[in-house]
Design a protein around this motif. Structure first.
Motif, PDB file in Angstrom:
ATOM      1  N   ALA A 141       0.912  -1.378   0.124  1.00 18.66           N
ATOM      2  CA  ALA A 141       0.054  -0.013   0.043  1.00 18.66           C
ATOM      3  C   ALA A 141       0.866   1.209  -0.002  1.00 18.66           C
ATOM      4  O   ALA A 141       2.122   1.038   0.642  1.00 18.66           O
ATOM      5  CB  ALA A 141      -0.862   0.142   1.130  1.00 18.66           C
ATOM      6  N   TYR A 142       0.516   2.300  -0.705  1.00 18.95           N
ATOM      7  CA  TYR A 142       1.028   3.638  -0.517  1.00 18.95           C
ATOM      8  C   TYR A 142       0.048   4.325   0.734  1.00 18.95           C
ATOM      9  O   TYR A 142      -0.935   4.601   0.424  1.00 18.95           O
ATOM     10  CB  TYR A 142       0.984   4.551  -1.693  1.00 18.95           C
ATOM     11  CG  TYR A 142       1.735   4.141  -2.749  1.00 18.95           C
ATOM     12  CD1 TYR A 142       3.027   4.517  -2.776  1.00 18.95           C
ATOM     13  CD2 TYR A 142       1.444   3.562  -4.027  1.00 18.95           C
ATOM     14  CE1 TYR A 142       4.038   4.210  -3.807  1.00 18.95           C
ATOM     15  CE2 TYR A 142       2.439   3.116  -4.836  1.00 18.95           C
ATOM     16  CZ  TYR A 142       3.862   3.559  -4.950  1.00 18.95           C
ATOM     17  OH  TYR A 142       4.456   3.135  -5.785  1.00 18.95           O
ATOM     18  N   SER A 143       0.933   4.573   1.801  1.00 15.89           N
ATOM     19  CA  SER A 143       0.249   5.014   2.774  1.00 15.89           C
ATOM     20  C   SER A 143      -0.935   4.181   3.211  1.00 15.89           C
ATOM     21  O   SER A 143      -0.874   2.969   3.562  1.00 15.89           O
ATOM     22  CB  SER A 143      -0.109   6.504   2.941  1.00 15.89           C
ATOM     23  OG  SER A 143      -0.662   6.957   2.011  1.00 15.89           O
ATOM     24  N   THR A 167      -2.784  -0.920 -17.413  1.00 15.81           N
ATOM     25  CA  THR A 167      -2.085   0.224 -17.134  1.00 15.81           C
ATOM     26  C   THR A 167      -2.588   0.389 -15.714  1.00 15.81           C
ATOM     27  O   THR A 167      -3.685   0.713 -15.275  1.00 15.81           O
ATOM     28  CB  THR A 167      -2.023   1.199 -17.838  1.00 15.81           C
ATOM     29  OG1 THR A 167      -1.724   0.955 -19.177  1.00 15.81           O
ATOM     30  CG2 THR A 167      -1.110   2.397 -17.696  1.00 15.81           C
ATOM     31  N   GLY A 168      -1.701   0.652 -14.674  1.00 17.40           N
ATOM     32  CA  GLY A 168      -1.876   1.070 -13.255  1.00 17.40           C
ATOM     33  C   GLY A 168      -2.116  -0.160 -12.277  1.00 17.40           C
ATOM     34  O   GLY A 168      -2.682  -0.002 -11.227  1.00 17.40           O
ATOM     35  N   SER A 169      -2.362  -1.415 -12.777  1.00 16.89           N
ATOM     36  CA  SER A 169      -2.610  -2.410 -12.222  1.00 16.89           C
ATOM     37  C   SER A 169      -1.627  -2.863 -11.032  1.00 16.89           C
ATOM     38  O   SER A 169      -2.208  -3.730 -10.252  1.00 16.89           O
ATOM     39  CB  SER A 169      -3.230  -3.713 -13.077  1.00 16.89           C
ATOM     40  OG  SER A 169      -1.976  -4.112 -13.795  1.00 16.89           O
ATOM     41  N   GLY A 170      -0.670  -2.476 -11.224  1.00 12.87           N
ATOM     42  CA  GLY A 170       0.295  -2.826 -10.078  1.00 12.87           C
ATOM     43  C   GLY A 170       1.585  -3.761 -10.541  1.00 12.87           C
ATOM     44  O   GLY A 170       2.297  -4.320  -9.825  1.00 12.87           O
ATOM     45  N   LYS A 171       1.791  -3.651 -11.991  1.00 10.24           N
ATOM     46  CA  LYS A 171       2.797  -4.723 -12.415  1.00 10.24           C
ATOM     47  C   LYS A 171       4.155  -4.237 -12.012  1.00 10.24           C
ATOM     48  O   LYS A 171       4.651  -4.877 -11.462  1.00 10.24           O
ATOM     49  CB  LYS A 171       2.650  -5.009 -13.927  1.00 10.24           C
ATOM     50  CG  LYS A 171       1.324  -5.353 -14.464  1.00 10.24           C
ATOM     51  CD  LYS A 171       1.077  -5.482 -16.085  1.00 10.24           C
ATOM     52  CE  LYS A 171       1.409  -4.114 -16.666  1.00 10.24           C
ATOM     53  NZ  LYS A 171       0.124  -3.054 -16.574  1.00 10.24           N
ATOM     54  N   SER A 172       4.279  -3.188 -12.413  1.00  9.69           N
ATOM     55  CA  SER A 172       5.704  -2.449 -11.888  1.00  9.69           C
ATOM     56  C   SER A 172       5.967  -2.746 -10.552  1.00  9.69           C
ATOM     57  O   SER A 172       7.112  -3.065  -9.804  1.00  9.69           O
ATOM     58  CB  SER A 172       5.874  -1.070 -12.268  1.00  9.69           C
ATOM     59  OG  SER A 172       5.796  -1.059 -13.854  1.00  9.69           O
ATOM     60  N   THR A 173       4.832  -2.341  -9.663  1.00  2.00           N
ATOM     61  CA  THR A 173       4.974  -2.471  -8.249  1.00  2.00           C
ATOM     62  C   THR A 173       5.634  -4.000  -7.931  1.00  2.00           C
ATOM     63  O   THR A 173       6.394  -4.163  -7.089  1.00  2.00           O
ATOM     64  CB  THR A 173       3.529  -2.206  -7.545  1.00  2.00           C
ATOM     65  OG1 THR A 173       3.244  -1.021  -7.915  1.00  2.00           O
ATOM     66  CG2 THR A 173       3.803  -2.191  -6.005  1.00  2.00           C
ATOM     67  N   ILE A 174       4.840  -4.954  -8.629  1.00  3.45           N
ATOM     68  CA  ILE A 174       5.566  -6.429  -8.143  1.00  3.45           C
ATOM     69  C   ILE A 174       6.861  -6.316  -8.374  1.00  3.45           C
ATOM     70  O   ILE A 174       7.868  -6.770  -7.453  1.00  3.45           O
ATOM     71  CB  ILE A 174       4.624  -7.396  -9.094  1.00  3.45           C
ATOM     72  CG1 ILE A 174       3.295  -7.407  -8.501  1.00  3.45           C
ATOM     73  CG2 ILE A 174       5.466  -8.717  -8.904  1.00  3.45           C
ATOM     74  CD1 ILE A 174       2.482  -8.422  -9.521  1.00  3.45           C
TER      75      ILE A 174
HETATM   76  N1  LIG Z   1       4.565   6.914  -5.770  1.00  7.93           N
HETATM   77  C1  LIG Z   1       3.051   6.550  -5.692  1.00  7.93           C
HETATM   78  N2  LIG Z   1       2.418   7.213  -5.144  1.00  7.93           N
HETATM   79  C2  LIG Z   1       1.144   6.637  -4.873  1.00  7.93           C
HETATM   80  N3  LIG Z   1       0.375   5.681  -5.885  1.00  7.93           N
HETATM   81  C3  LIG Z   1       1.354   5.356  -6.585  1.00  7.93           C
HETATM   82  C4  LIG Z   1       2.738   5.447  -6.712  1.00  7.93           C
HETATM   83  N4  LIG Z   1       3.175   4.870  -7.906  1.00  7.93           N
HETATM   84  C5  LIG Z   1       2.385   4.199  -8.309  1.00  7.93           C
HETATM   85  N5  LIG Z   1       1.251   4.458  -7.918  1.00  7.93           N
HETATM   86  C6  LIG Z   1      -0.022   3.777  -8.078  1.00  7.93           C
HETATM   87  O1  LIG Z   1       0.181   2.406  -7.785  1.00  7.93           O
HETATM   88  C7  LIG Z   1      -0.685   1.659  -8.915  1.00  7.93           C
HETATM   89  C8  LIG Z   1       0.225   0.616  -9.584  1.00  7.93           C
HETATM   90  O2  LIG Z   1       1.285   1.179 -10.438  1.00  7.93           O
HETATM   91  P1  LIG Z   1       2.326   0.401 -11.210  1.00  7.93           P
HETATM   92  O3  LIG Z   1       2.901  -0.627 -10.441  1.00  7.93           O
HETATM   93  O4  LIG Z   1       3.232   1.383 -11.861  1.00  7.93           O
HETATM   94  O5  LIG Z   1       0.991  -0.192 -12.553  1.00  7.93           O
HETATM   95  P2  LIG Z   1       1.796  -0.581 -13.820  1.00  7.93           P
HETATM   96  O6  LIG Z   1       3.171  -1.146 -13.895  1.00  7.93           O
HETATM   97  O7  LIG Z   1       0.671  -2.085 -13.808  1.00  7.93           O
HETATM   98  O8  LIG Z   1       1.143   0.476 -15.006  1.00  7.93           O
HETATM   99  C9  LIG Z   1      -1.382   2.606  -9.870  1.00  7.93           C
HETATM  100  O9  LIG Z   1      -2.691   2.749  -9.653  1.00  7.93           O
HETATM  101  C10 LIG Z   1      -0.464   3.864  -9.589  1.00  7.93           C
HETATM  102  O10 LIG Z   1      -1.417   4.999  -9.557  1.00  7.93           O
END
Ligand SMILES: Nc1ncnc2c1ncn2[C@@H]1O[C@H](COP(=O)(O)OP(=O)(O)O)[C@@H](O)[C@H]1O
Ligand SMILES: [Mg+2]
Length: 376
Positions: A141-143, A167-174
């Motif tokens: 989670a972000y905060s 896009t935005g589903s969280g792939k890069s986050t993984i």
């Molecule tokens: N620094 C951040 N602060 C808050 N939310 C973020 C931040 N970076 C990414 N997000 C949110 O996290 C979610 C996943 O982002 P990301 O992993 O980049 O998606 P993807 O790579 O699948 O396009 C998105 O909804 C984005 O808005």
């Protein structure tokens, strides 16, 4: 960078912001000069008054016969020598206040917390190959905003895994979670049976060769960029091989200075595709166990992309390849595809399993995946 404002028609916005900053700076300097224009003459006036008082009083004492001319003159000489250091003390205060302002900025950077983890002290050799990397019930989670919930994934040695989702589903986050750039809120990350947090970060990062969405090319020669961060010096043959895999070899051979050609701000400008291919060559040279391609081939045409991915798969057979891509050809023959939707892993399996089983996946493939003629 400079194209950003132009492409967004934001010249006026940037110009106005800049103008305001310059005006702020100007009024602050005027304020500082005003204070200075009062304190400096005051300081001088004080010194001169002091000398005049000493001359008058000393002269009076000499005329009275209670002081010799010699003593008065020695006193004057000492006094004049003292005035310099007294002025310096006053200047010191001005300089101190000036420096304090600038150092506060510097310290705010120096005080940035370094990445630390109390448990992280084992080296990577405490885990023996083949490696399996796994996320267990991971939540991030972000905060307070949950981005990913209860994620279970595993990446085995030699596997070719794809992560797909909107896009935005969280792939890069993984990717940021498994490379430990982001901490897990809940759940665990394992390498074989070992808790990732027990392994020191430097060793942990050596596991991954990452070609990310962000441009990580910097000013310097092509060679500097290829060997950036490597812990060994690759032979010429290895560099040649890396360039061939990334489909860059012929292009670079035609440059008069070859790999010594300067790129970046003051050198040759590279296209998006060339930058991506250079990063792929670098990731290959890192020879890491997990090669991560996060939209790494999005600027390439589909034939070049397919060629490079096939090269990587053949040459890096014993490595794990994790790809995030928007082209069917890149994901279709992955050993396993993780499909992310609404913060969770909706399902996983081969492309055909998912097509059969998951209506949302079918919809996603239909609407969001880029297909080229040869894919259909
Ligand atoms: N620094 C951040 N602060 C808050 N939310 C973020 C931040 N970076 C990414 N997000 C949110 O996290 C979610 C996943 O982002 P990301 O992993 O980049 O998606 P993807 O790579 O699948 O396009 C998105 O909804 C984005 O808005
Ligand atoms: Mg992304």
């Amino acid at each position: 960078m400079l194209d950003g404002p132009k492409l967004n028609n934001a010249e006026n916005y940037v110009y106005n912001n800049f103008k305001q900053e310059v005006n702020n700076l100007f009024s602050l300097s005027v304020k500082a000069d005003k204070v200075f224009s009062i304190t400096q003459p005051l300081q001088r006036l004080f010194a001169i008054t002091l000398i005049i008082v000493v001359i008058i009083y000393g002269g009076f004492r000499v005329s009275q016969g209670t002081l010799t001319t010699g003593t008065l003159i020695s006193f004057m000489i000492f006094l004049l020598q003292l005035i310099g250091p007294i002025n310096n003390v006053a200047d010191f205060y001005n300089n101190y206040m000036n420096a304090k302002g600038s150092t506060e900025k510097i310290f705010s950077i120096l005080n940035t917390k370094t990445e630390k983890n109390k448990l992280s002290n084992l080296d990577i050799h405490s885990v023996s190959k083949p490696f399996t990397l796994s996320l267990k019930n991971a939540t991030f989670a972000y905060s307070e905003t949950i981005i990913l919930k209860n994620i279970n994934m595993c990446f085995k040695s030699g596997e070719n895994i794809a992560i797909v989702g909107a896009t935005g589903s969280g792939k890069s986050t993984i990717i940021n979670l498994i490379t430990r750039l982001y901490p897990l809120k809940e759940g665990m990350l394992f390498l074989n049976q070992k808790d990732a947090l027990e392994i020191n970060l430097y060793d942990w990062r050596s596991l991954f060769g990452v070609v990310s969405q962000e441009n990580t090319i910097f000013s310097g020669s092509i060679l500097d960029n290829l060997i950036f961060g490597l812990n060994y010096k690759p032979s010429e043959e290895k560099i040649e091989k890396a360039l061939k895999i990334a489909n860059l070899y012929t292009e670079i051979k035609h440059l008069s200075k070859g790999v010594y050609t300067l790129i970046g701000e003051r050198g040759m400008k590279l296209s998006g595709g060339q930058r991506q291919r250079l990063q792929i060559a670098r990731a290959y040279l890192k020879d890491a166990d997990f090669l991560i391609l996060d939209e790494a081939t999005s600027s390439l045409d589909s034939n070049t992309e397919k060629g490079i991915i096939d090269n990587l798969k053949t040459i890096m057979k014993d490595k794990t390849i994790i790809s995030i891509a928007h082209r069917l050809s890149t994901i279709v023959d992955a050993d396993r595809i993780y499909f992310i939707e609404n913060k969770v892993i909706k399902d996983f399996g081969t492309h055909f399993d998912l097509l059969k089983r998951v209506p949302e996946y079918r919809k996603y493939i239909k609407e969001q995946i880029i297909k080229v003629e040869e894919d259909i």
